[in-house]
Design a protein around this motif. Structure first.
Motif, mmCIF file in Angstrom:
data_model
loop_
_atom_site.group_PDB
_atom_site.id
_atom_site.type_symbol
_atom_site.label_atom_id
_atom_site.label_comp_id
_atom_site.label_asym_id
_atom_site.label_seq_id
_atom_site.Cartn_x
_atom_site.Cartn_y
_atom_site.Cartn_z
ATOM 1 N N TYR A 151 0.714 -1.216 0.075
ATOM 2 C CA TYR A 151 0.018 0.034 -0.006
ATOM 3 C C TYR A 151 1.007 1.243 -0.001
ATOM 4 O O TYR A 151 1.999 1.126 0.540
ATOM 5 N N THR A 152 0.411 2.408 -0.577
ATOM 6 C CA THR A 152 1.225 3.607 -0.646
ATOM 7 C C THR A 152 -0.048 4.737 -0.001
ATOM 8 O O THR A 152 -1.143 4.588 -0.076
ATOM 9 N N ILE A 153 0.432 5.689 0.706
ATOM 10 C CA ILE A 153 -0.341 6.743 1.316
ATOM 11 C C ILE A 153 -0.612 7.810 0.397
ATOM 12 O O ILE A 153 0.468 8.351 -0.342
ATOM 13 N N PHE A 154 -1.686 7.970 -0.272
ATOM 14 C CA PHE A 154 -2.038 9.263 -1.315
ATOM 15 C C PHE A 154 -2.071 10.275 -0.473
ATOM 16 O O PHE A 154 -1.668 11.528 -1.067
ATOM 17 N N LYS A 155 -2.938 10.406 0.556
ATOM 18 C CA LYS A 155 -3.108 11.776 1.113
ATOM 19 C C LYS A 155 -3.460 11.319 2.704
ATOM 20 O O LYS A 155 -3.997 10.317 2.873
ATOM 21 N N ARG A 156 -2.969 12.373 3.369
ATOM 22 C CA ARG A 156 -3.120 12.102 4.869
ATOM 23 C C ARG A 156 -3.607 13.677 5.604
ATOM 24 O O ARG A 156 -2.784 14.519 5.359
ATOM 25 N N SER A 157 -4.633 13.816 6.159
ATOM 26 C CA SER A 157 -5.087 15.136 6.779
ATOM 27 C C SER A 157 -5.397 14.683 8.096
ATOM 28 O O SER A 157 -5.652 13.534 8.901
ATOM 29 N N SER A 158 -5.496 15.816 8.843
ATOM 30 C CA SER A 158 -6.037 15.622 10.587
ATOM 31 C C SER A 158 -7.436 16.196 10.389
ATOM 32 O O SER A 158 -7.721 16.850 9.907
ATOM 33 N N ASP A 159 -7.886 15.514 11.796
ATOM 34 C CA ASP A 159 -9.497 15.839 11.942
ATOM 35 C C ASP A 159 -9.289 16.409 13.329
ATOM 36 O O ASP A 159 -9.031 15.788 14.472
ATOM 37 N N ALA A 160 -9.334 17.676 13.571
ATOM 38 C CA ALA A 160 -9.144 18.519 14.810
ATOM 39 C C ALA A 160 -10.324 18.825 15.253
ATOM 40 O O ALA A 160 -10.381 19.935 16.183
ATOM 41 N N ARG A 161 -11.413 18.553 14.942
ATOM 42 C CA ARG A 161 -12.730 19.048 15.326
ATOM 43 C C ARG A 161 -13.168 18.585 16.808
ATOM 44 O O ARG A 161 -13.700 19.568 17.552
ATOM 45 N N LEU B 90 4.218 18.365 -7.771
ATOM 46 C CA LEU B 90 4.798 17.744 -6.370
ATOM 47 C C LEU B 90 5.754 16.730 -6.840
ATOM 48 O O LEU B 90 6.790 16.588 -6.087
ATOM 49 N N HIS B 91 5.692 15.870 -7.934
ATOM 50 C CA HIS B 91 6.599 14.984 -8.225
ATOM 51 C C HIS B 91 7.947 15.561 -8.543
ATOM 52 O O HIS B 91 8.849 15.055 -8.400
ATOM 53 N N GLU B 92 7.721 16.506 -9.543
ATOM 54 C CA GLU B 92 8.902 17.376 -9.851
ATOM 55 C C GLU B 92 9.545 18.024 -8.610
ATOM 56 O O GLU B 92 10.805 18.176 -8.612
ATOM 57 N N PHE B 93 9.103 18.559 -7.922
ATOM 58 C CA PHE B 93 9.619 19.000 -6.519
ATOM 59 C C PHE B 93 10.433 18.086 -5.678
ATOM 60 O O PHE B 93 11.480 18.224 -5.238
ATOM 61 N N VAL B 94 9.711 16.765 -5.742
ATOM 62 C CA VAL B 94 10.462 15.698 -4.880
ATOM 63 C C VAL B 94 11.744 15.135 -5.844
ATOM 64 O O VAL B 94 12.712 14.915 -5.180
ATOM 65 N N LYS B 95 11.706 15.316 -6.963
ATOM 66 C CA LYS B 95 12.875 15.013 -7.760
ATOM 67 C C LYS B 95 14.043 16.132 -7.584
ATOM 68 O O LYS B 95 15.115 15.804 -7.763
ATOM 69 N N ALA B 96 13.506 17.245 -7.227
ATOM 70 C CA ALA B 96 14.608 18.283 -6.864
ATOM 71 C C ALA B 96 14.755 18.442 -5.483
ATOM 72 O O ALA B 96 15.219 19.545 -5.131
ATOM 73 N N ASP B 97 14.600 17.507 -4.566
ATOM 74 C CA ASP B 97 14.999 17.228 -3.406
ATOM 75 C C ASP B 97 14.109 17.726 -2.245
ATOM 76 O O ASP B 97 14.410 18.200 -0.984
ATOM 77 N N ALA B 98 12.684 17.959 -2.643
ATOM 78 C CA ALA B 98 11.933 18.369 -1.667
ATOM 79 C C ALA B 98 11.500 17.103 -0.746
ATOM 80 O O ALA B 98 11.687 16.104 -1.088
ATOM 81 N N PRO B 99 11.148 17.285 0.114
ATOM 82 C CA PRO B 99 10.755 16.222 1.278
ATOM 83 C C PRO B 99 9.465 15.269 0.616
ATOM 84 O O PRO B 99 8.538 15.748 0.253
ATOM 85 N N PRO B 100 9.661 13.988 0.708
ATOM 86 C CA PRO B 100 8.945 13.156 -0.226
ATOM 87 C C PRO B 100 7.386 13.244 0.418
ATOM 88 O O PRO B 100 6.626 13.139 -0.153
ATOM 89 N N GLU B 101 7.287 13.465 1.817
ATOM 90 C CA GLU B 101 6.030 13.761 2.445
ATOM 91 C C GLU B 101 5.137 14.547 1.721
ATOM 92 O O GLU B 101 3.969 14.615 1.925
ATOM 93 N N ILE B 102 5.618 15.661 1.172
ATOM 94 C CA ILE B 102 4.801 16.551 0.393
ATOM 95 C C ILE B 102 3.614 15.773 -0.627
ATOM 96 O O ILE B 102 2.921 16.568 -1.073
ATOM 97 N N LEU B 103 4.153 14.669 -1.152
ATOM 98 C CA LEU B 103 3.294 13.678 -1.997
ATOM 99 C C LEU B 103 1.818 13.436 -1.270
ATOM 100 O O LEU B 103 0.951 13.383 -1.937
ATOM 101 N N TYR B 104 2.156 13.500 0.340
ATOM 102 C CA TYR B 104 0.740 12.991 0.591
ATOM 103 C C TYR B 104 -0.008 13.734 1.980
ATOM 104 O O TYR B 104 -0.993 13.564 2.228
ATOM 105 N N ILE B 105 0.852 14.577 2.459
ATOM 106 C CA ILE B 105 0.264 15.517 3.640
ATOM 107 C C ILE B 105 -0.784 16.529 2.997
ATOM 108 O O ILE B 105 -0.695 16.684 1.852
#
Length: 542
Positions: A36-46, A183-198
């Motif tokens: 499995y891969t994480i496509f998106k992760r969000s928080s519920d702070a209600r 986002l994928h191009e940013f990760v290729k340019a050394d952005a943190p991989p977590e930007i793909l799913y947070i």
């Protein structure tokens, strides 16, 4: 593959809990889950005492058909959509001409990158310096009050987004999933991989500097060419068609496809385009102040007993209030754990903006508190009237700040009581070179001051402490978006009256922020490529 949505887990769950939750939710065994891969992760702070994470997951199963059949009526289980990027065309072996991209901010970066990846070898013209030299010049204003009009927060490699929170989310419609390409191009340019799913990815200034350099190198490896400190002085036209550009040094570059990816502060370029007959019109934007609170106050208001949890990071907010005078006041470009920065690009004017690093660990939270305005508020009926309106209030801020590039500031309690501030309290403003305390009552039009005074206590009802006496207002915020729209056609994205000119991104009035500008750069690159190869119909405005 299958996509499983709305899988909820406690904030402090162990990594193994995700797999266990998948198996339980689908009623399958461990051997049936291949990966499995994480496509998106969000928080519920209600519910602040029980904050949770919400996951969207892409699954590879050994019994996919059987699971799909069992969950065919469950909207949370569906085939994984194709979010990969597909090029609309490729350049011919021999190019009759090369496209020119003016500006190397987020829009120009992605316009140039996509054109280069399709083989069109773009020529990129940037009036400012390469990003590291530009960073030194920007710090020159912040530390020494020395402004370089061609190399600052607004102008130079990376654009205005380089000195920002580096937010990588947008509310623009994105049916072709361009944001995933970004986002994928940013990760290729050394952005943190977590930007793909947070849920609300961001990068921060220091990381953006390196990323911009790596993306420039990629474009060069693909045949692109860069000209820094190369200001476009004239758009060359023949019978309403672009035939090239003339630079400040007198050099002429021939091209019949010019991408106009200038930022929202390229005021002299707006004037040049207007003088050249390119159609443009005034558009709405917003003006206001930056407000600073202790980040800990925002964390407590948003996360309650979970404030300070490293999994949540620094809390943000989004606020809006509709005032009795008909104006709307809202938070803009909120920077958790960040700083307020000097963002002028013209001498003897003061402009504020917000910036964060990736860690977001500075003491204060800051945000623009801005009031929406329309061309009806500008004096006169000229397409560039909004520019002069901005200049008026930026000059006033310079005057109120003491004429030294210090920004005028006031404590919220004093602002609400309409009395000058004489000393700071709990909140120490982060703006450099410095803040000159005064009364901001004349720093903006009366209707804006009235609206903000009404909005701050209203925001207090949503975030306890928002209108605290010691919170600091710093003026002025005027560059929220471009004051003009350089209109283009919906089908081929060319200027409505200038063939071969492709207005794009924030400066042209078609984006607001890094992600939307980057997406617009991709769309325009596709339009240029299709025009150059005789294609049609795939690069539509969003």
């Amino acid at each position: 593959m299958l996509r499983l949505t709305d899988l909820q887990l406690p904030l402090d769950h162990p990594d193994a809990a995700i797999q266990a939750a998948i198996l339980h939710r689908l009623g399958i065994s461990e051997k049936e889950l291949i990966r499995y891969t994480i496509f998106k992760r969000s928080s519920d702070a209600r519910k602040k005492s029980a904050i949770s994470f919400i996951y969207t997951l892409d699954l590879e199963l050994g019994n996919e058909a059987e699971v799909m059949q069992r969950f065919k009526n469950d909207r949370h289980v569906a085939p994984t959509p194709d979010t990969s990027y597909h090029f609309v065309t490729q350049a011919p072996a021999r190019l009759a001409s090369r496209p020119v991209v003016i500006g190397f901010g987020p829009c120009g970066i992605f316009a140039a990158l996509i054109l280069a990846q399709m083989g069109f070898r773009p020529i990129v013209l940037e009036r400012g310096k390469v990003v590291r030299e530009r960073t030194k010049d920007t710090w020159g204003l912040w530390r020494k009050r020395e402004l370089q009009p061609e190399s600052n927060v607004q102008f130079g490699e990376g654009g205005a987004g380089t000195f920002s929170d580096g937010k990588l989310y947008s509310q623009v419609k994105d049916p072709r999933h361009y944001s995933r390409k970004v986002l994928h191009e940013f990760v290729k340019a050394d952005a943190p991989p977590e930007i793909l799913y947070i849920n609300k990815p961001h990068i921060g200034t220091f990381r953006l500097v390196k990323m911009v350099e790596l993306m420039r190198a990629t474009i060069e490896e693909l045949g692109g060419e860069f000209r820094f400190e190369s200001k476009v002085e004239q758009l060359d036209l023949e019978d309403g068609k672009v035939c090239g550009v003339t630079l400040a040094n007198g050099e002429h570059l021939a091209s019949d496809h010019v991408v106009l990816a200038i930022g929202h502060s390229a005021r002299d370029t707006f004037q040049m385009l207007y003088d050249s007959g390119v159609y443009m019109e005034a558009k709405p934007f917003s003006i206001g102040f930056r407000i600073e609170h202790p980040q800990s106050l925002i964390d407590r208001a948003r996360f309650g007993p979970n404030a300070g949890n490293t999994l949540l990071g620094a809390a943000d907010y989004k606020l809006v209030h509709h005032c009795t005078n008909g104006r709307a006041v809202y938070s803009f470009c909120m920077c958790p754990g960040g700083t307020v920065v000097a963002a002028t690009s013209e001498p003897n004017r003061v402009v504020t903006n917000g910036m964060s690093q990736y860690s977001r660990n500075e003491r204060n939270a800051n945000s623009g508190i801005v009031v929406g305005i329309t061309p009806a508020d500008f004096p006169g009926n000229h397409p560039l009237a909004g520019v002069e309106f901005q200049r008026q209030w930026e000059s006033r801020a310079f005057e109120l700040g003491g004429g030294t590039y210090d920004a005028p500031g006031q404590l919220v309690g004093d602002f609400l009581a309409n009395r000058p501030s004489t000393e700071l309290g709990e909140v120490q403003p982060s703006y450099k070179p410095g803040v000159h305390l005064c009364n901001l009552d004349t720093a903006l039009p009366d209707y804006a001051i009235t609206a903000i005074r009404e909005a701050l206590p209203a925001f207090e009802k949503q975030i306890k402490g928002f209108s605290m006496r010691d919170a600091v207002l710093t003026g002025v915020e005027t560059r929220t978006s471009s004051p003009v729209r350089i209109k283009r056609k919906d089908d081929d994205l060319q200027s409505i009256n200038t063939v071969g000119l492709y207005p794009a991104g924030e400066g042209a009035g078609y984006a607001g922020g890094i992600m939307s500008a980057a997406i617009d750069g991709i769309r325009v690159a596709e339009a240029v490529a299709l025009s150059m190869t005789g294609g049609s119909g795939q690069a539509k405005a969003g």
